[in-house]
Scaffold this active site. Structure first.
Site, PDB file in Angstrom:
ATOM      1  N   THR A   1      38.274  37.917  34.569  1.00  0.00           N
ATOM      2  CA  THR A   1      39.360  37.021  34.952  1.00  0.00           C
ATOM      3  C   THR A   1      40.496  37.834  35.567  1.00  0.00           C
ATOM      4  OG1 THR A   1      40.242  37.177  32.711  1.00  0.00           O
ATOM      5  CG2 THR A   1      38.813  35.295  33.201  1.00  0.00           C
ATOM      6  N   TYR A   2      41.520  37.125  36.008  1.00  0.00           N
ATOM      7  CA  TYR A   2      42.653  37.768  36.668  1.00  0.00           C
ATOM      8  C   TYR A   2      43.270  38.806  35.732  1.00  0.00           C
ATOM      9  CZ  TYR A   2      46.820  38.214  39.550  1.00  0.00           C
ATOM     10  OH  TYR A   2      47.830  38.694  40.348  1.00  0.00           O
TER      11      TYR A   2
END
Length: 817
Positions: free
Chosen positions: A314-315
Site C-alpha cells: 500500500t501507499y
C-alpha cells in the site's frame, strides 16, 4: 503508475509515445458514468514546477531583500511534461487526477490542472475529478473510480506555503553563511546551508556529541555470586547494585568472601507478555530499515515507493498505526497461505482466528503499510525483497497474539547481603514466530524454594566504570524528529539525507551519525547567537500553522507573512553577530589566505572552484555543481594569471596552463568549454589567444603579429611573457623559436612591414647573437634573416620550454649559454 492503472482497470490497452520519450501514453475503451468512454492515461515525474525568483537574484545582491522579492513557479526540469499534458488534453472532455493521496500529491494535482483544464472541450458538464486510493489493487482502484471527488486546494496551498518559507529562509541564511565562511580553505567550495528542518535535525546529533565529549567516566564496583543447588547453577547480582565507593565495596566483599552457603528468602513467578507491534506507519518503517536492515531512511523510502508503484504494498507515506474496521485484513492475509517462508504460520493463524492489534491511531490519511499481494521467493531480490519481507512479516505479526514468558526471580542471602537471580521461559511464541529477530533469549530457572540452602561456589568483586551514551543512530534520530514535530512522514528521510550529503555528519557501519567539525561548529555557533535557530519548537510551531492552511482555518498570506517575519528578524540578528560563530570556525579551519595554492573563482556564484588533479584534469564548482574541462598536455600545470585577470565576458578567473614543459595558455574556464566565438574543429577548447574581445587585455587582438603560413586559420601572437611567438591554432606543432639571448619582444609603434606583419622590437643580452652585433633590433620576425627558425617533430624536440628554464637560471645568478 499509469501503466499499472491501465493493467488493473482494463484488459486491453495500447501504448504509444508522445512528446516525452520516457513518459508514454496508454489508451483504452471503457465506461465512465454509465457511458462509453475513451481513456488516455499518462503520468508526471514529481512536481512540474518549482519555486524561483521572478528575477534572478545574483549572489552579490543584498541578502535581506530575499525575504521580500516576488517569487514565481518555473518548470522543475527540462523534460517537457507540461507540453505533453497540454497536447494530450486537447480533444478530451474530462480530467481524472490519480496523484498520490497526500498534500504533495494534491499540490501536483493543481500543477496538472494548470496545463490541462484550459485545453479540454467546453461541454458545459463537470470536467474535474479526483481519485482517492491507498493501494494499487483492482478493488481499491475500482472503489476510487466509483467515488470520485474534487482536489483539495487548501492542502495544495499548505504545500506552497512550506515551499515558499523553506525557499526564502534557506537561500537567505545559506548564501550569507556560504559567502562569509568561504575565506576558509576547506570551505572555499563548500555550500554551507541552513534549513528550518535540517538544522534542528543536525542539532540533535551535535547535542549527543556534546554529551559524549563532556562525559566523565566514574568507577564503580559490583558484587556477583555464583551459586548452585543440585544441578541448577546461576549467577546472582547483589541487590545493592552499583557501589561507587571502593572502600565500601571492599568491605562488603570481605564480609561475604568466606561464606560457603546462602539461604533462599523469596521466590516469585510471574507471566510477562511482549506486546505485538501496532500497524506499520512510515516512521516505524524507516526506523526498522536503519536498525535491522542497515539501510538508510532515504533508500528505504525509495524502495518502498518502488514496491508501491509495482503493486506489492500500500501507499508507503502514512501516519496511521491502526487498521480501519472496514480494512480487509483477512483477504490480504489469505493470499499468503501458500508462501514457503511464512505460509504455515499464516494457516495456523487463520485457523485460530485473527486478533487485530489494540491501540494505535487511524489518522484518516492512508491505511497502515501492508502487502497487497504475495511475492514468491525469487520474484523480488536485493533491497526490494528485504523491505517487502519486513512489511509482510510485520503485517502478519500485528494479527498474531502477543509473546508470553514465564519469569522466575529467586532472592537469597549470603551473610548480610541479598542477591537475586532470574530465569525466563517461553510459554507462547505469538508474533515472534514470524518476527524471530524480536525473540528474547531464554534463561534457565534456578530450582529452589523458600528455606532451601544454596552452595556458594564463588563471589566476585567486579571493577567497572560508567560509559558515555553512544552516538545517535538514524533510528534514534527519527524518533526524536517525530517526537519534536520536525518534518513529516514524507520529508523526514530527506532531512537526514541532507545533513549527510552536506557533510555535517558521517554515518558509520552501525548507522551511527557522527557530527563533523563543520556540523559541530555550525550548531555551536547558532547556540552562541540565537539558540532558537537549532531548537525544534520554532519549526514545530510553523508546521502547526501550515496545517491550519491545509484544513482551511488559516489564510495563506497570514501564515507565510508571519513566519517570514520571524526568520527575517533572526537573520538580521545572526548577520550582526556572526563574529561569535566565526570564533569557532577560526579554531577549526585554515584561512584560504594561508594556503599557497589558491583556487580560481567561478563567475556565476563568485565561489572558489576546486581543481581535480586526476585524469582528466578539470575544475569543479561545488556550489553550481558544474565541471569545466581544462587544456590538456603532458605534465600540464595550472596557476592563476599573475595579474589575477578576470574574463570580461563571463567574470571567471583567468587561469594559466603551462603545457609540454613551457608552452603557456591563458584561458577562461567557462569560455574554454562554451566558446563565445567560433573556433576551428581541431581546437579542443577556446583560450585567450583565440578570443577577439577587445575588452580583454589577454585577447589575441592585442597580441596579433601576423597570419600563420603553416595553417589556414592561425594567427601569430606574442605571448604574455613577451619572449615567444606562437600560432594560436597550430602552436603545438609549429612553435616559433627565437634566440636564447633574447630578453624581450615588443610591438614597435604600430608599424607594419611590407609583408603585412607588425614590426617588432627585439632586445638581446650583451652577448651578440648575430653578425651585425645588434643589442636592440626593430624588424619583421619573418623578413629578417636568421632571426627565427621553426621546429616541429624534429630538432631538439617539441615544446622543451627553454625560455622558462633559462629565466629560472637567471634568478639563480647564472648566465645563459
Amino acid at each position: 503508475m499509469s501503466k499499472m492503472i491501465c493493467n488493473l482497470l482494463s484488459s486491453n490497452y495500447k501504448t504509444r509515445k508522445s512528446i516525452c520519450a520516457n513518459i508514454p501514453v496508454h489508451e483504452y475503451d471503457g465506461q465512465f458514468e454509465g457511458k462509453p468512454a475513451h481513456f488516455k492515461v499518462t503520468s508526471v515525474i514529481g512536481h512540474i514546477y518549482e519555486t524561483e525568483f521572478e528575477q534572478r537574484q545574483n549572489w552579490d545582491v543584498d541578502i535581506i531583500t530575499i525575504f521580500d522579492v516576488p517569487l514565481c513557479k518555473i518548470k522543475a526540469n527540462k523534460t517537457p511534461v507540461a507540453k505533453q499534458l497540454k497536447k494530450e488534453a486537447k480533444g478530451c472532455d474530462k480530467l481524472i487526477l490519480w496523484l498520490d493521496c497526500d498534500r504533495e500529491g494534491e499540490n501536483i494535482c493543481f500543477e496538472v490542472m494548470k496545463n490541462t483544464l484550459p485545453f479540454l472541450n467546453d461541454s458545459g458538464e463537470r470536467k474535474l475529478y479526483r481519485a482517492k486510493f491507498s493501494s494499487m489493487t483492482r478493488p481499491d482502484l475500482l472503489e476510487a473510480m466509483n467515488n470520485l471527488g474534487y482536489p483539495n486546494e487548501n492542502e495544495s496551498r499548505s504545500v506552497d506555503a512550506r515551499q515558499e518559507l523553506d525557499f526564502r529562509v534557506g537561500i537567505a541564511f545559506s548564501r550569507f553563511q556560504t559567502q562569509y565562511f568561504q575565506k576558509y580553505n576547506e570551505l572555499s567550495s563548500q555550500k554551507i546551508t541552513y534549513g528550518p528542518c535540517q538544522t534542528p535535525t543536525l542539532a540533535f546529533c551535535v547535542e549527543r556529541y556534546d554529551k559524549i565529549a563532556t562525559f566523565e567516566s566514574e568507577p564503580f564496583w559490583k558484587l556477583t555470586a555464583h551459586v548452585r543447588k543440585d544441578y541448577s547453577i546461576a549467577s546472582a547480582k547483589c541487590l545493592r547494585g552499583r557501589i561507587f565507593d571502593k572502600n565500601i565495596a571492599k568491605l562488603l566483599y570481605n564480609g561475604v568472601l568466606d561464606e560457603r552457603s546462602g539461604l533462599i528468602h523469596h521466590v516469585k513467578e510471574s507471566r510477562k507478555t511482549k506486546p505485538k507491534p501496532q500497524a506499520l506507519n512510515t516512521v516505524h518503517l524507516l526506523k526498522v530499515a536503519s536498525q535491522f536492515l542497515n539501510v538508510s531512511p532515504h533508500t528505504a523510502m525509495d524502495v518502498a515507493q518502488s514496491l508501491y508503484m509495482r503493486g506489492y504494498i500500500t501507499y508507503p507515506r502514512t501516519e496511521s498505526t491502526k487498521y480501519n474496521p472496514n480494512f480487509n485484513v483477512h483477504g490480504i492475509l489469505s493470499q499468503h497461505t501458500g508462501h514457503p517462508l511464512w505460509g504455515e504460520f499464516v494457516r495456523n493463524l487463520l485457523d485460530e482466528g485473527l486478533k487485530r492489534p489494540k491501540g494505535g491511531k487511524d489518522e484518516g490519511d492512508h491505511p497502515p503499510i501492508t502487502p497487497t499481494r504475495c511475492a514468491g521467493i525469487g520474484e523480488l531480490s536485493g533491497l526490494d525483497w528485504r523491505v517487502y519481507e519486513y512489511i509482510t512479516r510485520h503485517f502478519i505479526g500485528t494479527l498474531s497474539t502477543s509473546c508470553a514468558f514465564l519469569v522466575r526471580k529467586t532472592t537469597f542471602s549470603i551473610g548480610d547481603e541479598l542477591f537475586e537471580t532470574s530465569g525466563k521461559k517461553l510459554v507462547r511464541e505469538g508474533f515472534v514466530g514470524v518476527m524471530p529477530w524480536l525473540m528474547d533469549n531464554e534463561t534457565n530457572f534456578f530450582e529452589g524454594e523458600i528455606g532451601d540452602r544454596v552452595e556458594v561456589q564463588n563471589i566476585e568483586l567486579q571493577a567497572k566504570e560508567t560509559k558515555p551514551p553512544s552516538f545517535l543512530t538514524e533510528s534514534d534520530l527519527i524518533s526524536l524528529m517525530e517526537k519534536n514535530g520536525i518534518g513529516t512522514d514524507a520529508s523526514i528521510a530527506n532531512h537526514i539525507k541532507t545533513i549527510e550529503s552536506r557533510r555535517y555528519v558521517n554515518v558509520d557501519g552501525s548507522r551511527h551519525l557522527i557530527p563533523t567539525k563543520l556540523g559541530i561548529a555550525l550548531v555551536h555557533g547558532y547556540q552562541r547567537i540565537d539558540p532558537e535557530l537549532v531548537l525544534p519548537r520554532v519549526r514545530a510551531a510553523i508546521e502547526e500553522y501550515i496545517s491550519y492552511i491545509a484544513i482551511g482555518s488559516s489564510d495563506y498570506e497570514e501564515v507565510v507573512g508571519y513566519s517570514i517575519g520571524i526568520f527575517r528578524e533572526k537573520f538580521l540578528y545572526l548577520s550582526n553577530n556572526i563574529n561569535k560563530m566565526d570564533e569557532l570556525f577560526e579554531a577549526s579551519f585554515v584561512s584560504v589566505e594561508t594556503n599557497a595554492k589558491l583556487k580560481p573563482q567561478c563567475g556565476k556564484c563568485r565561489r572558489h572552484m576546486k581543481f581535480i588533479n586526476t585524469t582528466p584534469k578539470r575544475l569543479y564548482c561545488e556550489n553550481c555543481e558544474e565541471t569545466y574541462k581544462v587544456p590538456n598536455g603532458q605534465n600540464a600545470k595550472f596557476r592563476y594569471h599573475e595579474n589575477s585577470a578576470v574574463c570580461p565576458i563571463c567574470k571567471f578567473s583567468i587561469v594559466t596552463a603551462i603545457i609540454n614543459g613551457g608552452l603557456t595558455k591563458n584561458f577562461c574556464p567557462y569560455c574554454h568549454n562554451h566558446p563565445p566565438y567560433p573556433i576551428q574543429p581541431e581546437q579542443l577548447g577556446m583560450t585567450c589567444s583565440n578570443c577577439s574581445n577587445e575588452a580583454c587585455k589577454l585577447s589575441q587582438i592585442h597580441d596579433y603579429v601576423g597570419d600563420c603560413t603553416s595553417c589556414d586559420f592561425g594567427k601569430i601572437l606574442l605571448d604574455g611573457r613577451h619572449v615567444n611567438l606562437f600560432c594560436n591554432i597550430c602552436n603545438s606543432d609549429n612553435r616559433i623559436k627565437l634566440p636564447r639571448s633574447l630578453e624581450s619582444v615588443q610591438f614597435y609603434n604600430g608599424e607594419i612591414c611590407e609583408c603585412g606583419n607588425k614590426m617588432l622590437k627585439f632586445k638581446f643580452q650583451e652577448r651578440k647573437p648575430f653578425e651585425g652585433k645588434h643589442i636592440e633590433l626593430v624588424a619583421c620576425y619573418k623578413c629578417f634573416p636568421n632571426l627565427i627558425q621553426t621546429h616541429g617533430s624534429g630538432g631538439r624536440g617539441r615544446g622543451r620550454g627553454r625560455g622558462r628554464r633559462g629565466r629560472g637560471r637567471k634568478k639563480r645568478g647564472k648566465k645563459r649559454r
